[in-house]
Design a protein around this motif. Sequence first.
Motif, PDB file in Angstrom:
ATOM      1  N   ALA A   1     -51.002 -87.556  -2.152  1.00  0.00           N
ATOM      2  CA  ALA A   1     -50.531 -88.876  -1.710  1.00  0.00           C
ATOM      3  C   ALA A   1     -49.677 -89.541  -2.786  1.00  0.00           C
ATOM      4  CB  ALA A   1     -51.714 -89.765  -1.353  1.00  0.00           C
TER       5      ALA A   1
ATOM      6  N   GLY B   1     -46.382 -87.680  -3.117  1.00  0.00           N
ATOM      7  CA  GLY B   1     -45.543 -88.036  -1.972  1.00  0.00           C
ATOM      8  C   GLY B   1     -44.896 -89.398  -2.148  1.00  0.00           C
ATOM      9  N   GLN B   2     -45.653 -90.373  -2.669  1.00  0.00           N
ATOM     10  CA  GLN B   2     -45.118 -91.716  -2.903  1.00  0.00           C
ATOM     11  C   GLN B   2     -44.017 -91.694  -3.957  1.00  0.00           C
ATOM     12  OE1 GLN B   2     -46.017 -95.106  -1.608  1.00  0.00           O
ATOM     13  NE2 GLN B   2     -44.007 -95.179  -2.570  1.00  0.00           N
TER      14      GLN B   2
ATOM     15  N   ILE C   1     -40.823 -90.147  -2.557  1.00  0.00           N
ATOM     16  CA  ILE C   1     -40.104 -91.040  -1.646  1.00  0.00           C
ATOM     17  C   ILE C   1     -39.231 -92.017  -2.428  1.00  0.00           C
ATOM     18  CG2 ILE C   1     -40.445 -93.038  -0.127  1.00  0.00           C
ATOM     19  CD1 ILE C   1     -40.676 -90.504   1.404  1.00  0.00           C
TER      20      ILE C   1
ATOM     21  N   MET D   1     -41.823 -98.925   1.611  1.00  0.00           N
ATOM     22  CA  MET D   1     -42.020 -97.716   0.811  1.00  0.00           C
ATOM     23  C   MET D   1     -41.768 -97.916  -0.680  1.00  0.00           C
ATOM     24  SD  MET D   1     -40.518 -94.682   3.227  1.00  0.00           S
ATOM     25  CE  MET D   1     -41.247 -94.299   4.830  1.00  0.00           C
TER      26      MET D   1
ATOM     27  N   ARG E   1     -38.808 -85.625   4.994  1.00  0.00           N
ATOM     28  CA  ARG E   1     -39.927 -86.166   4.214  1.00  0.00           C
ATOM     29  C   ARG E   1     -40.341 -87.543   4.729  1.00  0.00           C
ATOM     30  NH1 ARG E   1     -38.352 -84.105  -1.935  1.00  0.00           N
ATOM     31  NH2 ARG E   1     -37.456 -82.134  -1.259  1.00  0.00           N
ATOM     32  N   TYR E   2     -39.376 -88.321   5.160  1.00  0.00           N
ATOM     33  CA  TYR E   2     -39.705 -89.619   5.748  1.00  0.00           C
ATOM     34  C   TYR E   2     -40.407 -89.422   7.095  1.00  0.00           C
ATOM     35  CZ  TYR E   2     -36.819 -91.950   2.228  1.00  0.00           C
ATOM     36  OH  TYR E   2     -36.307 -92.415   1.044  1.00  0.00           O
TER      37      TYR E   2
ATOM     38  N   THR F   1     -43.884 -88.348   6.490  1.00  0.00           N
ATOM     39  CA  THR F   1     -44.693 -89.483   6.040  1.00  0.00           C
ATOM     40  C   THR F   1     -45.108 -90.360   7.221  1.00  0.00           C
ATOM     41  OG1 THR F   1     -43.557 -89.490   3.895  1.00  0.00           O
ATOM     42  CG2 THR F   1     -44.734 -91.508   4.515  1.00  0.00           C
TER      43      THR F   1
ATOM     44  N   VAL G   1     -48.403 -89.700   3.583  1.00  0.00           N
ATOM     45  CA  VAL G   1     -47.770 -89.351   2.309  1.00  0.00           C
ATOM     46  C   VAL G   1     -48.351 -88.074   1.715  1.00  0.00           C
ATOM     47  CG1 VAL G   1     -47.009 -91.667   1.668  1.00  0.00           C
ATOM     48  CG2 VAL G   1     -49.334 -90.948   1.124  1.00  0.00           C
TER      49      VAL G   1
ATOM     50  N   ASN H   1     -46.359 -85.223   2.927  1.00  0.00           N
ATOM     51  CA  ASN H   1     -45.076 -85.227   2.216  1.00  0.00           C
ATOM     52  C   ASN H   1     -45.245 -84.662   0.809  1.00  0.00           C
ATOM     53  OD1 ASN H   1     -42.253 -85.977   1.722  1.00  0.00           O
ATOM     54  ND2 ASN H   1     -43.127 -87.503   0.363  1.00  0.00           N
ATOM     55  N   GLY H   2     -46.386 -84.956   0.175  1.00  0.00           N
ATOM     56  CA  GLY H   2     -46.646 -84.409  -1.152  1.00  0.00           C
ATOM     57  C   GLY H   2     -46.706 -82.887  -1.134  1.00  0.00           C
TER      58      GLY H   2
ATOM     59  N   THR I   1     -43.183 -81.591  -0.583  1.00  0.00           N
ATOM     60  CA  THR I   1     -42.395 -81.770  -1.802  1.00  0.00           C
ATOM     61  C   THR I   1     -42.655 -80.642  -2.788  1.00  0.00           C
ATOM     62  OG1 THR I   1     -42.401 -84.183  -1.544  1.00  0.00           O
ATOM     63  CG2 THR I   1     -41.941 -83.322  -3.745  1.00  0.00           C
TER      64      THR I   1
END
Length: 461
Positions: free
Chosen positions: A39, A42-43, A46, A106, A229-230, A233, A238, A241-242, A245
């Motif tokens: 998480a 992912g943040q 972004i 975000m 990725r958005y 999410t 997130v 997305n992590g 990534t």
Amino acid sequence: MNRYKKLGWNTLIIGLGSMGSKFMIFLLVPFYTFYLSPAEYGQADIIMMTVSILIPIVTLSIADGVFRYTMEKASKKQVFSSACAILLIAGFILILLTPLLKTIPMIQDYYWLFLMLLIVQLWNTLFQQQVRANGKLILYSVSGLLMSGILFVANVVFLKYLHLGVDGYLYANLLAFGFNTLCLFFGAKLYRLFSFRAVNKGLLKKMLVYSLPLIPNAILWWVMQVSDRYILTIFLGVAANGLYTVAAKIPSLLSMIHTVFFQAWSISAIGDKIKNNDGFFAGVFTIFSSLFFVATEMILLIVQPFATILFSSAYQQVWQYVPFLLIAVIMSSFSSFLEVSYMVEKKTKQLLLTSLKGSVINVVLALCLIPFIGIIGASIATLVGFLITWLLRMKQTNFFGQIKYKKAFWASLGVLVLQSIYLSVISMPNLWMQAIFAIVFLLCQGTVLQKILKQRRKKSS
């Protein structure tokens, strides 16, 4: 120095710095997986991706105009000063828009770090293009190596010892990019090129005519690279997305080769005004594509054990998302290779149509696939988007007929695609199947090498 040697020398010099810094970033990935949760990673991703897409928008992509017009022997002082005026105005507008930008969900928790990163990277992008256009490639490379060292040390301090999480990740990037910006500015003595009196409205207008079409092109290119990725999410959170990534970091090994080569290739192509119907253009593409094919095959053979050893337990299964992303990087790199021919002839507007179609297909596929098949859907959408863009550019530049050793080229690409499909749908690769793919691939590329060597013997005799 002939054109191949010149391109090779430029690639070597740029590679010494760029590969060092980018490889360091790759080596930090396992470090991040231990000190950042999916998480948190992912943040952080972004935020950095948002910075990257805002750069061409906020600056009107003027750095590309600086590179193109400096290479065309326009007044360096007028080119650089005019671009600096754009960035000064952009920075002032960003500050005025702070109340609005702070409401974006975000980034709002990290807004001031986000703003500082954006402003520093605006100037960093401009300085990099100016230094590259000035031919100061050793400075460009050395500053990149020093930046990678600072990034490594800063990450260790902020994440391992101070336990700052996402803030620490952003602090480390801010410190590294800030150093690199100052190093380029003072190392290349760019302050000597700036003067308010040197701002030339006529020249600035020409630069903007060239660079403005590159803004939507950059946005559309970003859509194909990052929009997934958005969407991930939004649909999966997130943490998903992590994971994506981290999976994308393995194909970044391939992207490193592309980035280094593209920087050297654009210098050679624009400096010598090489067009896509030039035999040199097709010859370079043969070497370039073979290099990418071989590198991709090597990664496909080791991706599963590599990911198991490199990443923490929370990221163990990300290797299955990698194969399609590797093919996507190939398609992206081939598209960028052809992009240089548009830059040489200043036909930047024609890039938009190909990028637009590819990005629309990418987003539509991501929206359709991610809710049903998850993260793998993002990989497929990215691959198809770049594939469509490359094929459209091949058609637009009439390059299909100029590809050398066509049968071996398409056969090699076909083997890599089939191998990627195989790896993406199984839980554990079979060594015999991997060996069969590798043997067939080597036979295809072996014929290319054999024909290249035969052609060289004829020229030397």
